[in-house]
Write a protein that holds these residues in place. Sequence first.
Motif, mmCIF file in Angstrom:
data_model
loop_
_atom_site.group_PDB
_atom_site.id
_atom_site.type_symbol
_atom_site.label_atom_id
_atom_site.label_comp_id
_atom_site.label_asym_id
_atom_site.label_seq_id
_atom_site.Cartn_x
_atom_site.Cartn_y
_atom_site.Cartn_z
ATOM 1 N N LYS A 1 0.620 -0.871 0.201
ATOM 2 C CA LYS A 1 -0.573 0.007 -0.105
ATOM 3 C C LYS A 1 1.021 1.630 -0.178
ATOM 4 N N THR A 2 1.582 1.006 0.623
ATOM 5 C CA THR A 2 3.187 2.304 0.919
ATOM 6 C C THR A 2 3.765 2.380 -0.096
ATOM 7 N N GLU A 3 3.415 1.316 -1.429
ATOM 8 C CA GLU A 3 4.610 1.435 -2.401
ATOM 9 C C GLU A 3 3.514 2.376 -3.743
ATOM 10 N N GLU A 4 1.825 1.697 -3.517
ATOM 11 C CA GLU A 4 0.874 2.452 -4.147
ATOM 12 C C GLU A 4 0.844 3.734 -3.625
ATOM 13 N N ARG A 5 1.133 3.948 -2.723
ATOM 14 C CA ARG A 5 0.877 6.221 -2.672
ATOM 15 C C ARG A 5 1.692 6.453 -2.431
ATOM 16 N N LEU A 6 2.855 5.954 -3.006
ATOM 17 C CA LEU A 6 4.331 6.327 -3.781
ATOM 18 C C LEU A 6 3.896 6.670 -5.048
ATOM 19 N N ASP A 7 4.068 5.724 -5.531
ATOM 20 C CA ASP A 7 3.704 5.711 -7.101
ATOM 21 C C ASP A 7 2.539 6.890 -7.492
ATOM 22 N N LEU A 8 1.888 7.665 -6.693
ATOM 23 C CA LEU A 8 0.009 7.850 -7.031
ATOM 24 C C LEU A 8 1.488 9.685 -6.554
ATOM 25 N N ILE A 9 2.089 9.893 -5.562
ATOM 26 C CA ILE A 9 3.136 11.146 -5.227
ATOM 27 C C ILE A 9 4.095 10.918 -6.137
ATOM 28 N N THR A 10 4.840 10.280 -6.908
ATOM 29 C CA THR A 10 5.898 10.905 -8.166
ATOM 30 C C THR A 10 5.382 11.103 -9.407
ATOM 31 N N GLU A 11 3.880 10.874 -10.126
ATOM 32 C CA GLU A 11 3.342 10.600 -10.638
ATOM 33 C C GLU A 11 3.969 11.812 -11.693
ATOM 34 N N SER A 12 4.315 13.075 -11.148
ATOM 35 C CA SER A 12 4.046 14.761 -11.135
ATOM 36 C C SER A 12 5.391 14.465 -11.216
ATOM 37 N N LEU A 13 6.494 14.495 -10.379
ATOM 38 C CA LEU A 13 7.958 14.548 -10.036
ATOM 39 C C LEU A 13 8.792 14.467 -10.489
#
Length: 516
Positions: A108-120
């Motif tokens: 779940k943490t990996e999934e949220r990190l993917d969302l956080i880095t979408e526009s990184l």
Amino acid sequence: MPLPLKSIEWPPAELAAILDNLATYDAWVTGDTNSLTRVYGGTLKRTGGVIGAVNRFFWGRLEENETSTKLHAPLAADICRVNADLLFADPVVAAVAPDTEGAEPDPKTEERLDLITESLHQVNVSAAEMSSAFGGTYLRATWDETASEAPFVTKVDADMAWPTFRWGRLQSVVFWKRLASVNGTVWRHLECHEEDKGVGVIRHGLYQGTDTHLGTPVPFEDRPETAWLAEQELIDENTISTQTPGLDVEYVRNLEQSKLWRKHPIGANLGGSDLEGLLGDLDAYDRAYTSLMQDLEDGKSRLIVSESALQSNGPGKGVSFDEKQRIFTGLHMPPSAATDQKMPIEQVQFKIRVDEHLRIMDDLMHRIIRSAGYSPRSFGIYTEGDKTATEIVSEDELSTRTRKRKIRAFEPALERILAKCLAIDSVVLKGGGKPDARVSVQFAEANKETPLALSQLALNLRNARAASTQTVVALQHPDWGQDEIDAEVARIMEEDGLPPLADPDDRPPSADLTED
């Protein structure tokens, strides 16, 4: 650093010298000739008694009877762009790091990190480009559920920040944004990022003032840009809490220290610009470029026309020459006068000194690029000539070394700010990930060979009989496993009509190794 409660000079006086220099770098990078003229023409407020110095620049001179237009070549902007390309031509790879006990990351943490880095990636590219000019950049953890379901990273340029450092570490920072200016009244939005009892907080303020003074705080509803703050759950009337430990801002230095600001109480912590020490050469480059274009203008063919070939436009309207006229009536004059009479039309064309200008510009360009820490080849400039392969590789390594230095600053800052975003996502937005997760960031490899370059290398190795078929296949396909490589070698041997390679384990022992 609490937000000001009363009107003060703005920008703050302690930032005056720094902001003057950043305004100069900004003019060079944006390439606006009006900005360059304003900066070097003395209309920009300057500190430290440098007006006389800037007036010696090409862009600071106001020549009498000057008719030519000054031109700007975007070399400074190219340096900043190449810096961003070297660092972030390919996106960084961010992953949840294993915990201290070696357990696998939480899905779940990996999934949220993917969302956080979408526009990184876009943020990183922009941050690296402006950091190259300004000496550093700020990365800020941001969340807005109307814009994204997860937190995201934003950047703030160094010329819109008032930082506080302790032992070289960022303690707090005030960001400001000029919202509007109407009839001499200026509205600014300030946000102070700091820690309160170990927890990161953001204090907002809307100020109504003038061009030179901050003014006084006014309600957030007074401006549409800040009206959303009136609907937030604020503490102390203007504060939003991250509800997680630590500052929600990271400062990334472009170069470890600025030689120009090393004695300045704030500037000593800000890092150095890639343009530092190069403005004189950049100015000379624009001077040479302008001179070349002026030569091009002067080199236009002109006609010196005898008065007898001109046509009258009527009383009081002067005379003119018709370039399309093909036949001119000869003059009736005595033979003695006609003997020394020149032709009525004479062509004049000045020489365009192209080679001289280009040699000067080429020398300046190479000097500027190398002094900024880059190889000319990073700019698409290939001038091997009589250089040896060792010299070419050494020149390429200049950009590689610069890239490694900057990665060492960006990598830990990105890891910390992404971890902060994960913590905010877990605690504030209830995203479901772990609030204490650590993040690892990996930059892409530099100087990856293209398929064409690999093919050429493979051909050279085969022609020199310096590599086996298996080595060449492995070189051409670095992402293949051993089974895939062996299968491809077998197909090549079959196409060439050669017997397949024997398994080393099935070969008989060598005769010279057998026992008597």
